[in-house]
Design an enzyme around this catalytic site. Structure first.
Site, mmCIF file in Angstrom:
data_model
loop_
_atom_site.group_PDB
_atom_site.id
_atom_site.type_symbol
_atom_site.label_atom_id
_atom_site.label_comp_id
_atom_site.label_asym_id
_atom_site.label_seq_id
_atom_site.Cartn_x
_atom_site.Cartn_y
_atom_site.Cartn_z
ATOM 1 N N ASP A 161 0.846 -1.188 0.000
ATOM 2 C CA ASP A 161 0.000 0.000 0.000
ATOM 3 C C ASP A 161 0.887 1.245 0.000
ATOM 4 O OD1 ASP A 161 -2.864 1.075 0.438
ATOM 5 O OD2 ASP A 161 -1.673 2.148 1.938
ATOM 6 N N ILE A 162 0.557 2.213 -0.848
ATOM 7 C CA ILE A 162 1.328 3.462 -0.903
ATOM 8 C C ILE A 162 0.992 4.293 0.332
ATOM 9 C CG2 ILE A 162 1.758 5.567 -2.228
ATOM 10 C CD1 ILE A 162 0.992 4.041 -4.731
ATOM 11 N N GLU A 214 -4.987 2.126 -4.158
ATOM 12 C CA GLU A 214 -3.527 2.222 -4.188
ATOM 13 C C GLU A 214 -2.865 0.955 -3.668
ATOM 14 O OE1 GLU A 214 -4.839 4.247 -0.300
ATOM 15 O OE2 GLU A 214 -5.568 4.004 -2.347
#
Length: 298
Positions: free
Chosen positions: A149-150, A193
């Protein structure tokens, strides 16, 4: 001494004479033994003369050979153009089949890919996970998964705009593709994301090395993110899971365990990798027993 070229009229006359000769021979051959009635013959008098000669001079075997030769000639004249037409049609059909196969391959690829990032979509990931789970159970090999996950992506969008956010997503996807370079590894967009890397024939140690490589490559690429509370560039949090699948086991556990690791990595401060060894339900006031590893150089 040069020869004068033949005039077009002379050539046409020769071709006409040849055509008439062939027609006469064919008509005579077909008229032998009453196969074509006399009144239907093209040249009755010539046919009658040839029949008399064939009857008085030629043996019956030669007359039959002449008849057969006429049939062969007629078949050749008819079948050669038909064969050429057939080959031409066959070539066109083959080209059309190849075009349709290429178009079908493009449609299959589009249905399995994320339009923005060019990596596999979630549906394709779930399909491949099912296949790899069965294969790993059959071969008794480990199967590992990274859930990525960003970090603070909403803040990134609020700071730079959604177009820049799309560019950021593509940049992270490119890093994952470069890191997961083995033929069997799969990079997919899981949602928003979040992305995943599925790694067949990979133990927990190998999965952790892959996570470290992703952190290092992102730090080297240094996608700018000045508003990040973690670093001055884009970072990710990673949850890792690895299992030895069993034939009738629940493959969703692999995903759930990686998701638990991702949650733990975020809770520990982001920009790191976390592992939850045993999947269990976590209450609101409980903290999972995890092993976390912060990315180096950030």
């Amino acid at each position: 001494m040069q020869m004068k070229p033949k005039s077009p009229l002379s050539s046409w006359t020769s071709l006409t004479a040849c055509a008439l000769a062939v027609a006469l021979l064919l008509d005579a051959a077909l008229s032998l033994n009453g196969l074509v009635p006399d009144q239907a013959a093209l040249f009755p008098s010539a046919v009658a003369s040839l029949e008399a000669v064939a009857t008085n001079v030629l043996p019956s075997g030669m007359a039959l050979a002449g008849f057969a030769s006429g049939i062969v000639l007629a078949m050749a004249v008819i079948m050669l153009p038909m064969h050429q037409i057939y080959r031409s049609r066959e070539a066109r059909l083959l080209q059309e089949r190849e075009r349709l196969a290429a178009q079908n391959a493009r449609l299959v690829h589009q249905a399995a890919s994320d339009g923005l990032l060019g990596i596999a979509n979630r549906r394709e990931f779930e399909r491949v996970l099912k296949l790899e789970w069965r294969r790993a159970a059959r071969e008794r090999q480990p199967l590992s998964l990274l859930m990525i996950d960003i970090d603070c992506f909403k803040r990134f969008n609020d700071t730079y705009g959604h177009q820049a956010g799309d560019t950021c997503l593509r940049g992270v996807a490119d890093v994952l593709r470069s890191a997961a370079a083995r033929p069997g590894d799969m990079v997919a967009r899981y949602g928003g994301e979040e992305m995943v890397v599925l790694m067949p024939h990979t133990s927990m140690e190998g999965a952790m090395r892959m996570a470290e490589r992703i952190h290092a490559m992102l730090a080297e690429r240094a996608l700018p993110f000045a508003a990040s509370p973690v670093a001055q560039h884009v970072t990710v949090s990673i949850g890792v899971s690895s299992m030895l699948p069993v034939r009738n086991g629940n493959r969703s556990v692999l995903v759930q365990q990686a998701d638990e690791g991702l949650y733990a990595a975020k809770e520990a401060g982001r920009n790191r990798t976390a592992v939850v060894p045993n999947l269990r339900l976590i209450g609101h006031d409980e903290k999972p027993q995890t092993w976390t590893h912060r990315a180096q150089g950030t």
